[in-house]
Motif scaffolding. Sequence first.
Motif, short mmCIF file in Angstrom:
data_model
loop_
_atom_site.label_atom_id
_atom_site.label_comp_id
_atom_site.label_asym_id
_atom_site.label_seq_id
_atom_site.Cartn_x
_atom_site.Cartn_y
_atom_site.Cartn_z
N VAL A 91 0.85 -1.19 0.00
CA VAL A 91 0.00 0.00 0.00
C VAL A 91 0.89 1.24 0.00
O VAL A 91 1.93 1.28 0.66
N ASN A 92 0.47 2.25 -0.73
CA ASN A 92 1.25 3.47 -0.84
C ASN A 92 1.06 4.35 0.40
O ASN A 92 -0.05 4.80 0.69
N THR A 128 7.84 3.37 -9.52
CA THR A 128 7.31 4.59 -8.91
C THR A 128 8.45 5.25 -8.14
O THR A 128 9.11 4.60 -7.33
N GLY A 129 8.68 6.51 -8.40
CA GLY A 129 9.77 7.22 -7.74
C GLY A 129 9.35 7.74 -6.39
O GLY A 129 9.40 8.95 -6.13
N ASP A 130 8.94 6.83 -5.52
CA ASP A 130 8.46 7.21 -4.19
C ASP A 130 8.97 6.18 -3.18
O ASP A 130 10.01 5.57 -3.38
N PHE A 145 14.29 0.46 -5.06
CA PHE A 145 13.44 1.65 -5.05
C PHE A 145 13.81 2.47 -6.29
O PHE A 145 14.95 2.93 -6.41
N ALA A 146 12.88 2.63 -7.20
CA ALA A 146 13.18 3.31 -8.46
C ALA A 146 13.48 4.78 -8.22
O ALA A 146 12.83 5.43 -7.39
N PRO A 147 14.45 5.34 -8.94
CA PRO A 147 14.79 6.75 -8.77
C PRO A 147 13.73 7.70 -9.33
O PRO A 147 13.67 8.86 -8.93
N GLN A 148 12.90 7.21 -10.25
CA GLN A 148 11.86 8.06 -10.83
C GLN A 148 10.70 7.22 -11.32
O GLN A 148 10.81 6.00 -11.46
N ASP A 149 9.59 7.89 -11.56
CA ASP A 149 8.39 7.21 -12.05
C ASP A 149 8.61 6.66 -13.45
O ASP A 149 9.32 7.25 -14.28
N ALA A 150 7.97 5.52 -13.72
CA ALA A 150 7.80 5.09 -15.11
C ALA A 150 6.98 6.16 -15.83
O ALA A 150 6.21 6.91 -15.22
N PHE A 151 7.14 6.23 -17.14
CA PHE A 151 6.42 7.25 -17.91
C PHE A 151 4.92 7.17 -17.68
O PHE A 151 4.26 8.21 -17.50
N ILE A 152 4.36 5.96 -17.66
CA ILE A 152 2.91 5.86 -17.48
C ILE A 152 2.47 6.28 -16.08
O ILE A 152 1.35 6.76 -15.90
N ILE A 163 -2.14 7.16 -6.54
CA ILE A 163 -1.48 5.85 -6.62
C ILE A 163 -1.73 5.13 -5.30
O ILE A 163 -1.09 5.41 -4.28
N LEU A 164 -2.68 4.21 -5.31
CA LEU A 164 -3.14 3.55 -4.09
C LEU A 164 -2.15 2.52 -3.57
O LEU A 164 -2.03 2.32 -2.36
N GLY A 165 -1.43 1.88 -4.46
CA GLY A 165 -0.49 0.85 -4.05
C GLY A 165 -0.08 0.01 -5.24
O GLY A 165 -0.38 0.36 -6.40
#
Length: 540
Positions: A91-92, A128-130, A145-152, A163-165
């Motif tokens: 969960v986010n 997700t860059g979070d 942990f991704a450094p940035q969001d995917a484009f979508i 972004i719920l999770g």
Amino acid sequence: MLRRNFLKTSSLAGITLSAVATGSCNLLQSSKNKNEGTADDHFVLNEITIDVLQQKMHSGEYTSSSITQLYLDRIAAIDKDGPKLNAVIEVNKDAMNMAFAMDKERKQHKVRGPLHGIPVLIKDNINTGDNMHTTAGALALADNFAPQDAFIVHQLRAAGAVILGKTNLSEWANFRSTRSTSGWSSRGGQTKHPYILDRNPSGSSAGSGTAVAANLCVVAIGTETDGSVVSPSSVNGIVGIKPTVGLLSRAGIIPISITQDTAGPMARTVKDATILLSALAGIDTQDLYTLNSKGKAEKDYTKFLDASGLQGKRLGIEKDAFKGNEEMEALLKTATETLKSKGAEIVEIELLKELKDAGKAESTVLHYEFKDGVNKYLSNSANSKTKTLQDVINFNKKNVAKAMPFFKQEILEKSQGMGDLHTKEYTDALQLSNAGTRTIIDNLLQKNKLDAIIGPTNGFAVCIDLVNGDYDNGFSFSSPAAMAGYPHITVPMGAWKDLPMGLSFFGTAYSEPALIKLAYAYEQASKKRVAPKFKVDLLS
């Protein structure tokens, strides 16, 4: 990826429908608590749509934050407690903050669009860059942990979505073992089927399919290489759209295949799936395939929602779909009668028998592309110690009890042994699988003057079997569109013994507008979506 397709590509011409298993599966013992079944489900947001949620936020009856909290509570009650569906892997922690921000904008009379304030679940192979992980369900990537969001994901945030999770999936999108169980990952465990808990929700987007079906969210995102959006959508009684490869960017998504991978919306209605598709599409310089969509993509696919969209259309139905299982045949006959009643002409075609050679080549293509793509992805994973496919293999060998308790990693190891993408074996296989399939489909469409090809998406949900792995559910219709990179939509076609099945519509490249018209018109005429009751087994 739907692992059964991968194993069956060498025998596409001989697909027939096998008998459907009945009774209790008796293999996932944790499902046998009779208190887990919940026939009476009074969740206030059950079967709600994006339009209705927007109306309720506009009127002040709900806010994005109250809706988000309701879904978080639903996940806690249904997914983690209650039937324990295990659809959501994480969960986010920022979900409520995102919702509060969207509420603030709404109070300032700023509404970004139809997804403003709408909670969305995304598959755990999408960056997700979070503060959420991106792991493809693998313990080997538990520190990623991704450094940035995917484009979508960037597109989602820009559209105002919450972004719920992240959802559980078949580990490595079902590209790890020839004996794997769909919906199981070493990080997330086994996702269950919300209609009958000891059945398999299919993969690899198992968590997204189960979550949407069980009303843990209003819409979700899955990914597909071959069947991983449309198959879990079909067996979970929801709508799934696999777009043309290149309509949606794959940048920031853990890959299998550069020529077949795509993300896709999963929803309970064609309209909601179409709203999500519109938000996700876009040209991205990090994914050169999206350049092909210039001038072909639409900003708003909802304009193609036409209840009379079947009138005068000519549809080719796969002949092999009428062989074997009488329950599938009965659903398909009812569906074709509905299509005809709305003005469509149905003609029998034989597509699958023409794809035998292309099917054999697909597995070769995927092994090569997986190694190349995963190594590129992992090399850019700044926070993870795992930098190569070989690192993944080594991790799993050192952590067998946790990482490989039920099945091994033969597909990973075979892929590791492949050469680069200049290898002649690869280029020859790609020509046969990708370009060859496109030619076969396009010629069939033109020769028969077809607007689309239809058939059952796949067979009924099989039992969860962590001992022997997945087994054949009788039919699969995802491979033709998958190998070609063509769009494919599945819509609920009905159910047998509470086991749903979808009807597929697919066509040539960038034919999403035509397919959406057909799928929406069929949905409105048939209305086959039914909410799950979380039955313990088939005999409950």
